[in-house]
Design a protein around this motif. Structure first.
Motif, PDB file in Angstrom:
ATOM      1  N   GLN A   8       0.268  -1.513  -0.058  1.00 20.21           N
ATOM      2  CA  GLN A   8      -0.318  -0.160   0.134  1.00 20.21           C
ATOM      3  C   GLN A   8       1.310   1.093   0.071  1.00 20.21           C
ATOM      4  N   LYS A  13       6.230   3.250   5.440  1.00 20.38           N
ATOM      5  CA  LYS A  13       6.624   1.910   5.629  1.00 20.38           C
ATOM      6  C   LYS A  13       7.108   2.256   6.484  1.00 20.38           C
ATOM      7  N   GLN A  14       7.113   0.869   7.207  1.00 14.18           N
ATOM      8  CA  GLN A  14       7.153   0.554   8.884  1.00 14.18           C
ATOM      9  C   GLN A  14       8.192  -0.570   8.588  1.00 14.18           C
ATOM     10  N   GLY A  16       8.267  -3.395   9.776  1.00 13.49           N
ATOM     11  CA  GLY A  16       7.682  -4.849   9.339  1.00 13.49           C
ATOM     12  C   GLY A  16       7.515  -5.401   7.729  1.00 13.49           C
ATOM     13  N   GLY A  20       9.362  -8.072   6.393  1.00 10.90           N
ATOM     14  CA  GLY A  20       8.625  -9.467   6.139  1.00 10.90           C
ATOM     15  C   GLY A  20       8.544  -9.297   4.886  1.00 10.90           C
ATOM     16  N   ALA A  21       8.553  -8.428   3.870  1.00 15.87           N
ATOM     17  CA  ALA A  21       8.011  -7.783   2.605  1.00 15.87           C
ATOM     18  C   ALA A  21       9.423  -7.313   1.671  1.00 15.87           C
ATOM     19  N   PRO A 141       5.691 -13.132  -2.111  1.00 17.30           N
ATOM     20  CA  PRO A 141       6.328 -12.558  -0.815  1.00 17.30           C
ATOM     21  C   PRO A 141       5.499 -12.008  -0.065  1.00 17.30           C
ATOM     22  N   VAL A 142       4.932 -11.958   1.242  1.00 18.72           N
ATOM     23  CA  VAL A 142       4.037 -11.694   1.996  1.00 18.72           C
ATOM     24  C   VAL A 142       4.667 -12.094   3.767  1.00 18.72           C
ATOM     25  N   LYS A 191       0.368  -6.665  15.642  1.00 23.84           N
ATOM     26  CA  LYS A 191       2.024  -6.718  14.560  1.00 23.84           C
ATOM     27  C   LYS A 191       2.529  -5.161  14.291  1.00 23.84           C
TER      28      LYS A 191
HETATM   29  P1  ATP Z   1      -1.886  -1.222   6.760  1.00 25.21           P
HETATM   30  O1  ATP Z   1      -1.580  -1.784   8.781  1.00 25.21           O
HETATM   31  O2  ATP Z   1      -2.802  -0.328   6.713  1.00 25.21           O
HETATM   32  O3  ATP Z   1      -2.947  -2.895   6.598  1.00 25.21           O
HETATM   33  P2  ATP Z   1       0.804  -2.271   6.664  1.00 25.21           P
HETATM   34  O4  ATP Z   1       1.937  -1.894   7.315  1.00 25.21           O
HETATM   35  O5  ATP Z   1       0.333  -3.979   6.542  1.00 25.21           O
HETATM   36  O6  ATP Z   1      -0.696  -1.175   6.514  1.00 25.21           O
HETATM   37  P3  ATP Z   1       0.721  -3.215   3.457  1.00 25.21           P
HETATM   38  O7  ATP Z   1       1.288  -2.122   2.636  1.00 25.21           O
HETATM   39  O8  ATP Z   1      -0.657  -3.332   3.836  1.00 25.21           O
HETATM   40  O9  ATP Z   1       1.465  -2.633   4.904  1.00 25.21           O
HETATM   41  O10 ATP Z   1       1.562  -4.456   4.269  1.00 25.21           O
HETATM   42  C1  ATP Z   1       2.528  -5.055   2.821  1.00 25.21           C
HETATM   43  C2  ATP Z   1       3.801  -6.476   2.907  1.00 25.21           C
HETATM   44  O11 ATP Z   1       3.814  -5.877   4.673  1.00 25.21           O
HETATM   45  C3  ATP Z   1       3.058  -7.276   2.710  1.00 25.21           C
HETATM   46  O12 ATP Z   1       3.158  -8.373   2.732  1.00 25.21           O
HETATM   47  C4  ATP Z   1       2.125  -7.442   4.662  1.00 25.21           C
HETATM   48  O13 ATP Z   1       2.337  -8.392   5.055  1.00 25.21           O
HETATM   49  C5  ATP Z   1       4.074  -6.771   4.932  1.00 25.21           C
HETATM   50  N1  ATP Z   1       3.396  -6.392   6.691  1.00 25.21           N
HETATM   51  C6  ATP Z   1       2.886  -5.371   7.285  1.00 25.21           C
HETATM   52  N2  ATP Z   1       3.167  -5.417   8.400  1.00 25.21           N
HETATM   53  C7  ATP Z   1       4.414  -6.054   8.851  1.00 25.21           C
HETATM   54  C8  ATP Z   1       4.976  -6.746  10.095  1.00 25.21           C
HETATM   55  N3  ATP Z   1       4.618  -6.533  11.295  1.00 25.21           N
HETATM   56  N4  ATP Z   1       5.890  -7.747   9.868  1.00 25.21           N
HETATM   57  C9  ATP Z   1       6.366  -8.362   8.892  1.00 25.21           C
HETATM   58  N5  ATP Z   1       5.460  -7.850   7.266  1.00 25.21           N
HETATM   59  C10 ATP Z   1       4.432  -7.199   8.300  1.00 25.21           C
END
Ligand code: ATP
Ligand code: MG
Length: 329
Positions: A8, A13-14, A16, A20-21, A141-142, A191
């Protein structure tokens, strides 16, 4: 081997997302044909400000490029530029059960945080299935939180193939062994998340090194003193995993190294390691982010390549479903 994943464009972006991704997207470029998508249409499903969305999209694009995505070696694009995603979403919507969507835990969690719960939020997993299936993806990969959505995408593909004939590759989730679920530093039972977490508990990829050190220093742990993973030690387990990924070590090696060192010193070491690890990304980001026209050019070129693949899939799907004129017309 085709690898697809979406992220997204929520800007900040954080850690995780990174562990993780994003690092697995970068690695995917060497393992196969990587296709990476800024899923802006997914971001419309929760409250947002239209003016922010474009800014955040550039922020996220620059973060991914700064992290090592190379548009010469992968396809990197914006979801809304390839209209096949929304069309396939609708077509797959009628092969997805209402009851299936109702079981999705991300919907329940995100709906709880919204004053206005959009139908789009409910449909989110169908759009995600469309994103993946449009590219005949082998591997996705997710992070761990997306496991359920991936299962749904597989079910949708299998059901479609059974009813309309072999059309879609059934994708596999690729969830890393370590770092698949990085937890909030202040609430290690949740998370880490781009939206909805506390400022102090969330480490952003673009945080200043001092902010990163401070956040790790205040990380919530437990009343024990051993640096080992285990039940009741969610905070420490999280820090062990983070340091393991950042250093490229097994978690056991981290536990061994910090046996007897005490929580204070351990938290400081993790903060220092993460601050150093992210510093080059932050530096590269600062160089890339200002040139929005160049970012637009990169995304447009990526969209052309993506469209070529997705439109091929859509042609088959439409024909199999009996939508539109016959193919010979
Ligand atoms: P939101 O909380 O708004 O959904 P998000 O931090 O989950 O935002 P995304 O863009 O939805 O961000 O996720 C991008 C990728 O990061 C996805 O593959 C998701 O599984 C992975 N991801 C998100 N949060 C974590 C986390 N805490 N640890 C590991 N992987 C993560
Ligand atoms: Mg998410």
């Amino acid at each position: 081997m085709r690898i697809f994943s979406g992220i997204q464009p929520t800007g900040r972006k954080q850690l995780g997302n990174y562990l993780g991704a994003i690092i697995h997207y970068v690695a995917g470029q060497d393992r196969g044909e990587g296709i990476y998508c800024l899923v802006d249409l997914h971001s419309l499903t929760v409250a947002y400000a239209p003016a922010d969305l474009r800014e955040y999209l550039y922020d996220t694009a620059a973060i991914l490029l700064a992290s090592g995505l190379d548009p010469e070696r992968c396809i990197f694009f914006r979801q809304s530029d390839v209209k096949e995603h929304t069309e396939l979403c609708w077509l797959l919507g009628s092969t997805t059960a209402y009851g299936e969507l109702r079981r999705m835990t991300q919907f329940k969690e995100k709906a709880d945080q919204q004053e206005f719960v959009s139908a789009g939020l409910f449909f989110y997993p169908v759009l995600m299935a469309a994103d993946i299936l449009a590219y005949q993806t082998n591997e996705v990969p997710v992070g761990e939180d997306q496991r359920q959505h991936l299962e749904l995408a597989r079910d949708v593909a299998q059901r479609f193939n059974a009813r309309f004939g072999e059309t879609f590759v059934v994708p596999e989730a690729r969830i890393p062994e370590v770092g698949a679920r990085i937890m909030d530093l202040q609430a290690p039972d949740k998370k880490m998340s781009t939206t909805g977490g506390s400022e102090l508990g969330t480490v952003y990829v673009l945080d200043e090194p001092d902010a990163i050190r401070r956040k790790f220093k205040s990380a919530v742990t437990d009343s024990g003193r051993d640096v080992v993973r285990g039940p009741g030690k969610e905070g420490i387990s999280n820090l062990v995993e983070i340091l393991a990924v950042v250093r490229g070590l097994a978690p056991e090696a981290v536990e061994k190294e910090f046996a007897g060192s005490g929580y204070g010193a351990f938290k400081e070491a993790v903060g220092e390691a993460v601050a150093e690890y992210l510093a080059p990304v932050r530096k590269r980001y600062a160089e890339l982010r200002p040139d929005e026209r160049e970012l637009e050019r990169t995304l447009a070129a990526g969209a052309d390549k993506a469209r070529a693949i997705a439109s091929e899939t859509l042609r088959t799907v439409r024909a199999r479903m009996g939508v539109g004129p016959p193919e010979s017309a």
